[in-house]
Write an enzyme that holds these catalytic residues in place. Structure first.
Site, short mmCIF file in Angstrom:
data_model
loop_
_atom_site.label_atom_id
_atom_site.label_comp_id
_atom_site.label_asym_id
_atom_site.label_seq_id
_atom_site.Cartn_x
_atom_site.Cartn_y
_atom_site.Cartn_z
N LYS A 1 0.84 -1.20 0.00
CA LYS A 1 0.00 0.00 0.00
C LYS A 1 0.87 1.25 0.00
O LYS A 1 0.62 2.21 -0.73
CB LYS A 1 -0.94 -0.01 1.22
N ASP B 1 -11.16 3.19 3.95
CA ASP B 1 -11.59 1.80 3.80
C ASP B 1 -13.11 1.69 3.72
O ASP B 1 -13.64 0.64 3.39
CB ASP B 1 -11.09 0.96 4.99
N GLN C 1 -4.77 -1.31 9.40
CA GLN C 1 -4.60 -2.63 8.80
C GLN C 1 -5.21 -3.71 9.70
O GLN C 1 -4.90 -3.77 10.90
CB GLN C 1 -3.09 -2.91 8.58
#
Ligand code: NDP
Length: 301
Positions: A54, A121, A98
């Site tokens: 990422k 997200d 994460q």
């Protein structure tokens, strides 16, 4: 192999990333530098790889990336304090926590602590609710990537019957909401469905997000169906370790009109849409800041 049938997720992700890069350059000329903060708790090897990828993609796209690491035995309070600091930092546009977190954390509470405007997200309840109401909100990256692949492969999705296999908050549910928004008739099947296979056989579009290697073979699929395989399963085969999807690719291929491979299908799109969401968040925050300062100017008269 009939390559016309293969949905190339890498190529599609590169197209998205190219656009993201151009958007970032345009924003930088206007004095806006999109920034993504990534939080990693503990040292889960798979998470380490995801975070590294990422950050790499962010750098390639011109997005400023900030990596925050907490040791595995950190407390929930420490994590919440870090999130609060990043929420308050106007130079940070996106915050990615994460997952999975070590077992002693309350994952849902931590995700809910992220400012919904920085929730790249799309897991905050405000964004989840907005998606189900059809509002323009930050949407989860994997389902957004799947939608792009479907639109590239099928064009207009209106009126098609889509079956989503799996109902997780991360993939299945938002996927169903996005398909509904695109005017599909949507069926969601899960572990308690009495005949998932029979329902799947009726589908023009199948999105598999189960986490069971090669569960769906040709007998599940209507001839000409379009298949998006979200599953990523590591298996041992012929003495070597490899990644396979939830769909038995070799069995399904002759039956379908288009299918994503694993790897090289949905995976690259997830990261590309994370970058896209970061840019969207930066633009929305810049607009909000400008309206706020205009409001302050007006209020002084
Ligand atoms: P979850 O484990 O959270 O959800 C799996 C879903 O599958 C559940 O809803 C479960 O039903 C359903 N299910 C399990 N067994 C069956 C069955 N026999 N028939 C029908 N449905 C069943 O997984 P995720 O949604 O997080 O992930 C799914 C897969 O996608 C995994 O392989 C994961 O690695 C992969 N993934 C890939 C990403 C990418 O970027 N390509 C991103 C995210 C995930 P129930 O709710 O009843 O338990």
């Amino acid at each position: 192999m009939n390559t016309a049938k293969l949905i190339d997720g890498k190529a599609a992700a590169n197209r998205v990333l190219k656009q993201v890069k151009a958007d970032v350059q345009r924003l930088k000329r206007k004095g806006i530098e999109p920034a993504l903060a990534v939080i990693l708790v503990g040292q889960d090897p798979a998470s380490e790889v995801y975070v590294r990828n990422k950050i790499l993609r962010a750098e390639e796209s011109g997005i400023r990336s900030l990596e925050y690491r907490l040791v595995a035995n950190s407390s929930q309070a420490e994590l919440l304090a870090l999130i609060a600091t990043l929420n308050a930092d106007a130079s940070v546009n996106g915050i990615l926590l994460q997952l999975p977190l070590p077992a002693h954390f309350e994952e849902a509470r931590a995700l809910q602590a992220i400012d919904p405007r920085k929730d790249v997200d799309g897991f905050h309840s405000e964004n989840v609710g907005g998606l189900s109401q059809g509002r323009d909100v930050l949407t989860p990256c994997t389902p957004s990537g799947c939608m792009q692949l479907l639109e590239d492969a099928c064009g207009d999705l209106s009126g098609k019957h889509a079956v989503v296999i799996g109902r997780s908050n991360i993939v299945g549910k938002p996927m169903a909401a996005l398909l509904l928004q695109a005017h599909c008739s949507v069926t969601v099947v899960h572990s308690r469905s009495t005949d998932a296979k029979a329902l799947c056989q009726l589908a023009d579009i199948v999105v598999a997000a189960v986490g069971r290697p090669r569960m769906i073979d040709a007998s599940w699929l209507k001839p000409g169906a379009v298949v998006i395989d979200v599953g990523i399963n590591r298996i041992e085969e012929n003495g070597r370790s490899r990644l396979v999807g939830d769909v038995d690719f070799d069995s399904a291929l002759p039956q379908v009109s288009a299918i994503t491979p694993v790897p090289g299908g949905v995976g690259p799109m997830t990261i590309a849409f994370l970058m896209k969401n970061t840019v969207t968040a930066a633009v929305q925050q810049a607009h909000a800041q400008r309206s706020q300062s205009e409001a302050v100017c007006l209020s002084t008269y």
